[in-house]
Design a protein around this motif. Structure first.
Motif, mmCIF file in Angstrom:
data_model
loop_
_atom_site.group_PDB
_atom_site.id
_atom_site.type_symbol
_atom_site.label_atom_id
_atom_site.label_comp_id
_atom_site.label_asym_id
_atom_site.label_seq_id
_atom_site.Cartn_x
_atom_site.Cartn_y
_atom_site.Cartn_z
ATOM 1 N N GLN A 163 0.796 -1.220 0.000
ATOM 2 C CA GLN A 163 0.000 0.000 0.000
ATOM 3 C C GLN A 163 0.837 1.282 0.000
ATOM 4 O OE1 GLN A 163 -3.236 -0.045 -0.329
ATOM 5 N NE2 GLN A 163 -3.444 -2.265 -0.187
ATOM 6 N N SER A 164 2.053 1.214 0.519
ATOM 7 C CA SER A 164 2.822 2.448 0.718
ATOM 8 C C SER A 164 3.934 2.650 -0.301
ATOM 9 C CB SER A 164 3.429 2.448 2.134
ATOM 10 O OG SER A 164 2.409 2.321 3.107
ATOM 11 N N ILE A 165 4.340 1.593 -0.997
ATOM 12 C CA ILE A 165 5.430 1.711 -1.971
ATOM 13 C C ILE A 165 4.872 1.365 -3.349
ATOM 14 C CG2 ILE A 165 7.719 0.882 -2.638
ATOM 15 C CD1 ILE A 165 8.179 0.158 0.290
ATOM 16 N N PRO A 166 4.823 2.321 -4.265
ATOM 17 C CA PRO A 166 4.238 2.054 -5.597
ATOM 18 C C PRO A 166 4.945 0.911 -6.301
ATOM 19 C CG PRO A 166 4.621 4.410 -5.262
ATOM 20 C CD PRO A 166 5.291 3.704 -4.129
ATOM 21 N N TYR A 167 4.144 0.008 -6.856
ATOM 22 C CA TYR A 167 4.734 -1.129 -7.568
ATOM 23 C C TYR A 167 5.462 -0.666 -8.826
ATOM 24 C CZ TYR A 167 5.235 -5.808 -9.493
ATOM 25 O OH TYR A 167 5.757 -6.969 -9.989
ATOM 26 N N GLU A 168 5.019 0.469 -9.373
ATOM 27 C CA GLU A 168 5.682 1.005 -10.565
ATOM 28 C C GLU A 168 7.148 1.347 -10.275
ATOM 29 O OE1 GLU A 168 1.445 1.182 -10.931
ATOM 30 O OE2 GLU A 168 2.808 1.976 -9.387
ATOM 31 N N LEU A 169 7.431 1.712 -9.031
ATOM 32 C CA LEU A 169 8.809 2.007 -8.652
ATOM 33 C C LEU A 169 9.676 0.753 -8.742
ATOM 34 C CD1 LEU A 169 10.474 4.421 -7.595
ATOM 35 C CD2 LEU A 169 9.960 3.653 -5.277
ATOM 36 N N GLN A 170 9.121 -0.368 -8.361
ATOM 37 C CA GLN A 170 9.844 -1.636 -8.454
ATOM 38 C C GLN A 170 10.023 -2.057 -9.918
ATOM 39 O OE1 GLN A 170 8.443 -4.657 -5.642
ATOM 40 N NE2 GLN A 170 7.227 -3.082 -4.609
ATOM 41 N N ALA A 172 10.230 -0.024 -12.458
ATOM 42 C CA ALA A 172 11.252 0.849 -13.048
ATOM 43 C C ALA A 172 12.655 0.373 -12.663
ATOM 44 C CB ALA A 172 11.034 2.286 -12.583
ATOM 45 N N ALA A 173 12.803 -0.074 -11.413
ATOM 46 C CA ALA A 173 14.104 -0.579 -10.975
ATOM 47 C C ALA A 173 14.469 -1.866 -11.718
ATOM 48 C CB ALA A 173 14.083 -0.820 -9.470
ATOM 49 N N THR A 174 13.468 -2.694 -11.983
ATOM 50 C CA THR A 174 13.716 -3.930 -12.730
ATOM 51 C C THR A 174 14.183 -3.617 -14.151
ATOM 52 O OG1 THR A 174 12.033 -5.092 -11.431
ATOM 53 C CG2 THR A 174 12.699 -6.094 -13.518
ATOM 54 N N ILE A 175 13.539 -2.645 -14.781
ATOM 55 C CA ILE A 175 13.935 -2.238 -16.133
ATOM 56 C C ILE A 175 15.371 -1.717 -16.146
ATOM 57 C CG2 ILE A 175 13.470 -0.571 -17.982
ATOM 58 C CD1 ILE A 175 10.497 -0.780 -17.229
ATOM 59 N N ASP A 176 15.768 -1.042 -15.056
ATOM 60 C CA ASP A 176 17.135 -0.504 -14.952
ATOM 61 C C ASP A 176 18.159 -1.578 -14.629
ATOM 62 O OD1 ASP A 176 16.331 2.032 -15.547
ATOM 63 O OD2 ASP A 176 16.067 2.641 -13.458
ATOM 64 N N GLY A 177 17.707 -2.814 -14.442
ATOM 65 C CA GLY A 177 18.642 -3.914 -14.242
ATOM 66 C C GLY A 177 18.828 -4.347 -12.804
ATOM 67 N N CYS A 178 18.004 -3.864 -11.896
ATOM 68 C CA CYS A 178 18.132 -4.254 -10.490
ATOM 69 C C CYS A 178 17.569 -5.660 -10.269
ATOM 70 C CB CYS A 178 17.386 -3.274 -9.586
ATOM 71 S SG CYS A 178 18.187 -1.671 -9.410
ATOM 72 N N SER A 179 18.253 -6.439 -9.463
ATOM 73 C CA SER A 179 17.726 -7.738 -9.058
ATOM 74 C C SER A 179 16.742 -7.553 -7.905
ATOM 75 C CB SER A 179 18.872 -8.651 -8.619
ATOM 76 O OG SER A 179 19.498 -8.122 -7.451
ATOM 77 N N ASN A 180 16.065 -8.639 -7.534
ATOM 78 C CA ASN A 180 15.116 -8.547 -6.427
ATOM 79 C C ASN A 180 15.803 -8.140 -5.119
ATOM 80 O OD1 ASN A 180 12.658 -9.201 -7.703
ATOM 81 N ND2 ASN A 180 13.225 -11.364 -7.755
ATOM 82 N N ILE A 181 17.002 -8.660 -4.878
ATOM 83 C CA ILE A 181 17.741 -8.288 -3.670
ATOM 84 C C ILE A 181 18.100 -6.804 -3.690
ATOM 85 C CG2 ILE A 181 19.856 -8.649 -2.348
ATOM 86 C CD1 ILE A 181 17.856 -10.881 -2.054
ATOM 87 N N ILE A 183 16.469 -4.439 -5.324
ATOM 88 C CA ILE A 183 15.226 -3.687 -5.132
ATOM 89 C C ILE A 183 14.876 -3.631 -3.651
ATOM 90 C CG2 ILE A 183 12.743 -3.696 -5.577
ATOM 91 C CD1 ILE A 183 13.342 -4.924 -8.309
ATOM 92 N N LEU A 184 15.033 -4.768 -2.970
ATOM 93 C CA LEU A 184 14.695 -4.829 -1.555
ATOM 94 C C LEU A 184 15.606 -3.935 -0.725
ATOM 95 C CD1 LEU A 184 13.149 -6.091 0.835
ATOM 96 C CD2 LEU A 184 14.808 -7.960 0.789
ATOM 97 N N THR A 185 16.916 -4.021 -0.965
ATOM 98 C CA THR A 185 17.860 -3.306 -0.107
ATOM 99 C C THR A 185 18.010 -1.830 -0.464
ATOM 100 O OG1 THR A 185 19.677 -4.052 -1.563
ATOM 101 C CG2 THR A 185 19.182 -5.389 0.392
ATOM 102 N N ARG A 186 17.841 -1.480 -1.743
ATOM 103 C CA ARG A 186 18.076 -0.104 -2.168
ATOM 104 C C ARG A 186 16.804 0.739 -2.271
ATOM 105 N NH1 ARG A 186 22.710 -0.464 -6.956
ATOM 106 N NH2 ARG A 186 24.280 -1.632 -5.744
ATOM 107 N N ILE A 187 15.657 0.078 -2.410
ATOM 108 C CA ILE A 187 14.413 0.833 -2.610
ATOM 109 C C ILE A 187 13.407 0.561 -1.501
ATOM 110 C CG2 ILE A 187 12.435 1.153 -4.145
ATOM 111 C CD1 ILE A 187 14.292 0.559 -6.482
ATOM 112 N N ILE A 188 13.090 -0.707 -1.286
ATOM 113 C CA ILE A 188 12.022 -1.050 -0.348
ATOM 114 C C ILE A 188 12.383 -0.682 1.091
ATOM 115 C CG2 ILE A 188 10.569 -2.903 0.538
ATOM 116 C CD1 ILE A 188 10.044 -2.208 -2.362
#
Length: 294
Positions: A163-170, A172-181, A183-188
């Protein structure tokens, strides 16, 4: 600016009065215990002390910090709380993050299995036998592994992520080449400080007050947490080692035991009282977002 009607003013005054009474009812026992710990135990036994300390006396605190069992229990509890809370937080994040992802296949089935464990358990005896078979009896890990994660807290954190973190942000990070780890450590996690603070407070207080597992699984007194030591002092009355039985009268012994009980209660709650102000600004926001939405 809207003007309040007379009825609104009366209502607000009544609310303030009721909340003030509730605050007094809640705070008085805490202030009484604190004052009693600094007062002459004789004035407390006579009922002469109502709120403020009378006959300031620090002998009870001196006896507490001279007692090796209390000091050992304090250090054990600090260790169990710090390591246990760290494990709890890591496990909760690793459980909540995948379940919050829209692209995680099978998350509903896994969530159903998690929720099932909230309502059905093996019971005390099977749990004890399992702990015994795992070789964790009378070890440090028995205080942190059996309760390594709370399903309810996973649900709260998962809801916060959704509810608090837009999925679109995740995305966008995936498109930029971020892995799930990444995304979790740098964004979430950087955006989740309110719910992380809530989880730290929930888990830390739970570990600090825990004694039942220690009562079941520990046989060595040098591994006892502080709460189990307090149980012996407050419920079983084992204060003889802090009171000189051979040279003092029975009446004086009773007074000293009374002072020790109040002082022990204060000392046991100091870490939690220190922790809460640092997390308070995140607490309400994290609970409200994680529990109400979704």
């Amino acid at each position: 600016m809207l003007l309040e009607s007379r009825g609104d003013r009366v209502f607000n005054v009544m609310i303030y009065i009721i909340l003030s009474l509730v605050a007094v009812i809640v705070l008085y026992p805490l202030l009484f215990v604190l004052s009693a710990s600094f007062s002459d135990p004789q004035t407390v036994l006579r009922g002469e002390m109502l709120l403020w300390p009378k006959g300031v006396n620090l002998n009870s605190y001196a006896k507490i910090f001279q007692n090796q069992d209390i000091l050992t229990g304090y250090s054990n509890t600090l260790l169990y709380t710090s390591i246990g809370t760290l494990i709890n937080l890591v496990m909760t994040v690793l459980g909540a993050y995948p379940l919050s992802r829209k692209d995680f296949v099978g998350k509903n089935a896994i969530m159903a299995l998690f929720v099932f464990t909230m309502f059905f358990g093996g019971g005390l005896i099977p749990t004890y036998l399992l702990i015994k078979d795992l070789g964790m009896l009378n070890t440090f890990w028995v205080m942190v592994i059996p309760n390594a994660v709370s399903i309810w807290n996973i649900i709260i954190m998962r809801t916060f992520f959704q509810q608090s973190i837009p999925y679109e942000l995740q995305e966008a990070a995936t498109i930029d080449g971020c892995s799930n780890i990444q995304i979790l450590t740098r964004i979430i996690l950087p955006l989740s400080m309110p719910i992380i603070a809530v989880m730290i407070l929930f888990y830390a207080v739970g570990h600090w007050n825990a004694f039942f597992n220690a009562l079941l699984y520990f046989s060595d007194k040098d591994k006892f947490p502080l709460q189990l030591i307090l149980r012996e002092i407050l419920i079983q009355g084992q204060t003889n080692d802090m009171v000189k039985m051979s040279t003092e009268s029975a009446i004086k012994q009773q007074r000293e035991v009374e002072g020790i009980k109040y002082a022990v209660l204060v000392v046991a709650n100091i870490p939690v009282l220190i922790l809460y102000p640092f997390l308070q600004r995140y607490f309400v926001k994290g609970v409200m977002i994680g529990a109400i939405k979704g």
